[in-house]
Design an enzyme around this catalytic site. Structure first.
Site, PDB file in Angstrom:
ATOM      1  N   LYS A  51       0.844  -1.203   0.000  1.00 43.36           N
ATOM      2  CA  LYS A  51       0.000   0.000   0.000  1.00 43.36           C
ATOM      3  C   LYS A  51       0.878   1.252   0.000  1.00 43.36           C
ATOM      4  CE  LYS A  51      -3.773  -2.554   1.984  1.00 43.36           C
ATOM      5  NZ  LYS A  51      -4.504  -3.027   3.149  1.00 43.36           N
ATOM      6  N   GLN A  95      -4.680  -1.792   9.255  1.00 48.17           N
ATOM      7  CA  GLN A  95      -4.549  -3.107   8.617  1.00 48.17           C
ATOM      8  C   GLN A  95      -5.172  -4.180   9.512  1.00 48.17           C
ATOM      9  OE1 GLN A  95      -3.235  -3.785   5.453  1.00 48.17           O
ATOM     10  NE2 GLN A  95      -4.128  -5.776   5.902  1.00 48.17           N
ATOM     11  N   ASP A 118     -11.184   2.342   3.481  1.00 48.66           N
ATOM     12  CA  ASP A 118     -11.457   0.909   3.314  1.00 48.66           C
ATOM     13  C   ASP A 118     -12.953   0.665   3.065  1.00 48.66           C
ATOM     14  OD1 ASP A 118      -9.366  -0.882   3.271  1.00 48.66           O
ATOM     15  OD2 ASP A 118      -9.095  -0.895   5.457  1.00 48.66           O
TER      16      ASP A 118
END
Ligand code: NDP
Length: 288
Positions: A51, A95, A118
């Site tokens: 990422k 994460q 997200d």
């Protein structure tokens, strides 16, 4: 038969974002993603690294918070709160999975929905459900892009029978809502579905998101169907494979995504797209 190339399509999306990001920079806007990793799970470390690399490629600033596994929930929530309040941060990503002593839902709920790139916050999930603007979970959003960019230009999702196998909050459920938004007729199958083979065979577009190597065989697939394989598994030889038995399904399908190189690369591309959208939203006044 078309092999839908997720690597190529994700690269196209990242290149488009790179160009648009350079234009934003000229207007004084820098896109910033804050990435938080708690603990040292090796798979999570790889995801986070990828990422950050994608941010670098496109020209975003990435802020990295690598916290020890012993970090308390309170400490993590405090950091999220700080990032929520920072004007120079557009997106916040924690994460997953977080260590067991931290409540995943509390973490998701703590992120400002306007920075939830997200697309996991209940506000964004709700927005998707009622057709309002919001961040969409990256993997299902990536599948839509594969269908729109990876098939012949006269192919239309509208009116197609779509069967999604899997109903998780991050893939199956948002996938079903996105396909509805595209005017498909949607069926969602899961572990209690009876006659899975028959249900899958109805599909013009079959999307497998289960996490079981090779569970979708040629017997599940209608001749000429589009088959999208979200699954990421290891087979008996330790090789990466999807939920679809690729070698036998490919001969029946009109189009299919491989694993690796199909849905996988799209997730990060769509995360990057959400970051860009977040920056546009946060700088709407400046960009008028
Ligand atoms: P979950 O384990 O959260 O969900 C799996 C779903 O599959 C559940 O809804 C479950 O049903 C259903 N299921 C399980 N067994 C069967 C069965 N025998 N028949 C029909 N349905 C079944 O997984 P995720 O949604 O998080 O992920 C699914 C797969 O996609 C995994 O392989 C994961 O690694 C991969 N993935 C890939 C990503 C990418 O970037 N390409 C991103 C995210 C995930 P029930 O609800 O009844 O239990």
């Amino acid at each position: 038969m078309t092999i839908i190339d997720g690597k190529l399509i994700s690269q196209q999306i990242k290149d488009e974002l790179k160009e648009k990001t350079a234009l934003l920079k000229e207007k004084g806007v820098e896109v910033t993603l804050a990435v938080i990793l708690v603990g040292e799970d090796p798979a999570s470390q790889v995801y986070v690294r990828n990422k950050k690399k994608a941010c670098e490629y496109i020209g975003y600033r990435s802020l990295s918070y690598e916290l020890p596994a012993t970090t308390s929930q309170e400490e993590l929530l405090k950091l999220i709160d700080e990032l929520n309040n920072r004007k120079d941060v557009d997106g916040i990503l924690v994460q997953m999975p977080v260590p067991e002593h931290i409540n995943e839902k509390a973490v998701i709920d703590a992120i400002d929905p306007a920075k939830d790139v997200d697309g996991f916050h209940p506000m964004n999930v709700g927005a998707l459900c009622i057709g309002e603007k919001g961040f969409v979970s990256c993997t299902p959003a990536g599948v839509i892009q594969l269908l729109k960019r990876g098939l012949p230009s006269d192919y239309s999702i509208s009116g197609k029978e779509c069967v999604i196998v899997g109903r998780s909050n991050i893939v199956g459920k948002p996938m079903s809502l996105l396909m509805l938004r595209e005017n498909a007729t949607v069926t969602v199958a899961h572990s209690r579905t009876k006659n899975l083979e028959e249900v899958c065979k109805r599909a013009d577009i079959l999307i497998a998101a289960v996490g079981r190597a090779g569970m979708i065989t040629a017997d599940h697939v209608k001749e000429g169907a589009v088959v999208i394989d979200v699954g990421i598994n290891r087979n008996a030889d330790g090789k990466l494979c999807g939920d679809v038995l690729y070698d036998e399904v490919k001969d029946k399908a009109f189009a299919i995504t491989p694993v690796p190189g199909g849905v996988g690369p799209m997730t990060i591309a769509m995360l990057m797209n959400n970051c860009y959208e977040a920056a546009l939203m946060h700088n709407a006044d400046l960009l008028k």
